[in-house]
Design a protein around this motif. Sequence first.
Motif, mmCIF file in Angstrom:
data_model
loop_
_atom_site.group_PDB
_atom_site.id
_atom_site.type_symbol
_atom_site.label_atom_id
_atom_site.label_comp_id
_atom_site.label_asym_id
_atom_site.label_seq_id
_atom_site.Cartn_x
_atom_site.Cartn_y
_atom_site.Cartn_z
ATOM 1 N N LYS A 251 -73.202 -32.847 -34.077
ATOM 2 C CA LYS A 251 -74.300 -31.670 -33.876
ATOM 3 C C LYS A 251 -74.094 -30.911 -32.723
ATOM 4 N N ALA A 252 -74.910 -29.652 -32.659
ATOM 5 C CA ALA A 252 -74.751 -28.705 -31.403
ATOM 6 C C ALA A 252 -75.184 -29.566 -30.204
ATOM 7 N N GLY A 253 -74.391 -29.476 -29.020
ATOM 8 C CA GLY A 253 -74.855 -29.939 -27.817
ATOM 9 C C GLY A 253 -75.001 -31.654 -27.821
ATOM 10 N N GLU A 254 -74.136 -32.345 -28.751
ATOM 11 C CA GLU A 254 -74.177 -33.686 -28.817
ATOM 12 C C GLU A 254 -72.732 -34.163 -27.983
ATOM 13 N N SER A 255 -72.739 -35.095 -27.406
ATOM 14 C CA SER A 255 -71.541 -35.234 -26.558
ATOM 15 C C SER A 255 -70.831 -36.530 -27.652
ATOM 16 N N ALA A 256 -69.476 -36.574 -27.193
ATOM 17 C CA ALA A 256 -68.679 -37.032 -28.327
ATOM 18 C C ALA A 256 -69.145 -38.572 -28.359
ATOM 19 N N MET A 257 -69.474 -39.252 -27.068
ATOM 20 C CA MET A 257 -69.555 -40.598 -27.422
ATOM 21 C C MET A 257 -71.038 -41.006 -28.208
ATOM 22 N N LYS A 258 -71.871 -39.956 -27.823
ATOM 23 C CA LYS A 258 -73.111 -40.016 -28.599
ATOM 24 C C LYS A 258 -72.958 -39.798 -30.319
ATOM 25 N N ALA A 259 -72.123 -38.718 -30.642
ATOM 26 C CA ALA A 259 -71.817 -38.573 -31.911
ATOM 27 C C ALA A 259 -70.997 -39.673 -32.670
ATOM 28 N N VAL A 260 -70.087 -40.417 -31.875
ATOM 29 C CA VAL A 260 -69.369 -41.444 -32.230
ATOM 30 C C VAL A 260 -70.184 -42.460 -32.864
ATOM 31 N N SER A 261 -71.214 -42.784 -31.408
ATOM 32 C CA SER A 261 -72.330 -43.882 -31.880
ATOM 33 C C SER A 261 -73.248 -43.665 -32.943
ATOM 34 N N ARG A 262 -73.500 -42.338 -33.343
ATOM 35 C CA ARG A 262 -74.238 -42.121 -34.396
ATOM 36 C C ARG A 262 -73.612 -42.245 -35.806
ATOM 37 N N ILE A 263 -72.333 -41.578 -35.646
ATOM 38 C CA ILE A 263 -71.628 -41.815 -36.835
ATOM 39 C C ILE A 263 -71.427 -43.333 -37.318
ATOM 40 N N TYR A 264 -70.760 -43.940 -36.404
ATOM 41 C CA TYR A 264 -70.554 -45.571 -36.608
ATOM 42 C C TYR A 264 -71.909 -46.118 -37.077
ATOM 43 N N GLY A 265 -73.078 -45.824 -36.592
ATOM 44 C CA GLY A 265 -74.399 -46.670 -37.102
ATOM 45 C C GLY A 265 -74.572 -46.113 -38.571
ATOM 46 N N ASN A 266 -74.139 -44.855 -38.843
ATOM 47 C CA ASN A 266 -74.407 -44.467 -40.345
ATOM 48 C C ASN A 266 -73.318 -45.103 -41.236
ATOM 49 N N ILE A 267 -72.150 -45.178 -40.732
ATOM 50 C CA ILE A 267 -71.016 -45.804 -41.788
ATOM 51 C C ILE A 267 -70.526 -47.269 -41.468
ATOM 52 N N GLY A 268 -70.698 -48.008 -40.272
ATOM 53 C CA GLY A 268 -70.597 -49.296 -40.241
ATOM 54 C C GLY A 268 -69.141 -49.653 -40.070
ATOM 55 N N PHE A 269 -68.615 -50.639 -39.989
ATOM 56 C CA PHE A 269 -67.201 -51.150 -39.645
ATOM 57 C C PHE A 269 -66.656 -50.832 -40.866
ATOM 58 N N PRO A 270 -67.086 -51.250 -42.157
ATOM 59 C CA PRO A 270 -66.409 -51.144 -43.242
ATOM 60 C C PRO A 270 -65.957 -49.718 -43.649
ATOM 61 N N GLY A 271 -66.881 -48.556 -43.091
ATOM 62 C CA GLY A 271 -66.691 -47.091 -43.315
ATOM 63 C C GLY A 271 -65.317 -46.842 -42.526
ATOM 64 N N LEU A 272 -65.126 -47.431 -41.480
ATOM 65 C CA LEU A 272 -64.002 -47.134 -40.707
ATOM 66 C C LEU A 272 -62.753 -47.207 -41.711
ATOM 67 N N TRP A 273 -62.571 -47.776 -42.569
ATOM 68 C CA TRP A 273 -61.420 -48.241 -43.490
ATOM 69 C C TRP A 273 -61.495 -47.379 -44.796
ATOM 70 N N ASN A 274 -62.429 -46.420 -44.739
ATOM 71 C CA ASN A 274 -62.405 -45.565 -46.136
ATOM 72 C C ASN A 274 -60.736 -44.781 -46.239
ATOM 73 N N GLY A 275 -60.408 -44.795 -47.381
ATOM 74 C CA GLY A 275 -59.165 -43.972 -47.425
ATOM 75 C C GLY A 275 -57.692 -44.751 -46.856
ATOM 76 N N LEU A 276 -57.889 -46.085 -46.304
ATOM 77 C CA LEU A 276 -56.738 -46.620 -45.891
ATOM 78 C C LEU A 276 -55.410 -46.799 -46.977
ATOM 79 N N PRO A 277 -55.631 -47.256 -48.083
ATOM 80 C CA PRO A 277 -54.615 -47.132 -48.990
ATOM 81 C C PRO A 277 -53.770 -45.897 -49.155
ATOM 82 N N THR A 278 -54.631 -44.827 -49.387
ATOM 83 C CA THR A 278 -53.999 -43.573 -49.457
ATOM 84 C C THR A 278 -53.206 -43.289 -47.987
ATOM 85 N N ARG A 279 -53.774 -43.433 -46.920
ATOM 86 C CA ARG A 279 -53.087 -43.348 -45.739
ATOM 87 C C ARG A 279 -51.825 -44.019 -45.605
ATOM 88 N N ILE A 280 -51.637 -45.275 -45.966
ATOM 89 C CA ILE A 280 -50.581 -46.163 -45.899
ATOM 90 C C ILE A 280 -49.605 -45.305 -46.465
#
Length: 308
Positions: A251-280
């Motif tokens: 979002k406009a004016g949002e710091s990188a750390m705040k954005a990362v925290s918000r995004i992680y809150g939305n997707i959680g730890f499992p969300g960090l691994w979306n698309g891994l087989p394709t990336r391998i």
Amino acid sequence: MAAQETNLKFPLGKIEPNSLKYFGACTLGGIIACGPTHTSVTPLDLVKCRRQVDPKIYTSNLSAWRSIISKEGIRGIFFGWSPTFVGYSFQGAGKYGFYEYFKYLYGDRMFPETNRTLVHLGASASAEFIADVALCPFEAIKVRMQTTLPPFANTMREGWSKVVAQEGLSGLYKGLYPLWARQIPYTMTKFATFEETVSLIYRTLGKPKESFNGLQQTGVSFAGGYIAGIFCAIVSHPADVLVSKLNADRKAGESAMKAVSRIYGNIGFPGLWNGLPTRIVMLGTLTGFQWLIYDSFKVFLGLPTTGH
């Protein structure tokens, strides 16, 4: 003698290891290895980025390509190729050229008694830190083009103009910290694992590298690169997901750390691994061919392949 003849025929003349001409040749090899290979996997990268941002957008890679081709034709699955080509050509130049320089500086000049793996880790981290500064603007444009529907921009030039007009030049670098977080561990893994894997392969074969011809050595380089790519994909994937989401959903004016925290809150730890087989698959193939091309270029110049 054959290597000397090859050097004499090459327009640059004979290239002495660890000379300015040598590092320049390695920089050129990095461009040739990275720009075209990253561009060639744009169809995989396009789907990967979209599925990272919205896991429900496609049910599989094949369904994604069918959907894109039906709407946009074959050209649609290569959407974003131009910032990919330019950005990763710049990155390849810095990654490989500076890696060779820092490996020489740290390993031969500053810390000659240091463990070689530590030298490889330090050299690759230093090289990637610089290379990412060149990559970041083009990565930002690529991700925005690929992850927004309708597209944020249809060409690299349009994307650059829109980002600068809306956010200034700083908008091109808002993903630099997450990019460092993704790429530096990735490159450290890529180079250190490659060097160790190549060394292990030659030890297993029971003969020194110099006893094999250029074609055989580049075959070892491809195998070492593919194995390194698998490790790279796993190590860097969570940061890759965050880079994609940060460029698409900050979002406009949002710091990188705040954005990362918000995004992680939305997707959680499992969300960090979306698309891994394709990336391998993507990074294993990509990294294998990058080392194959890079070391083949060095052999063409009459230089030794990478690794001991």
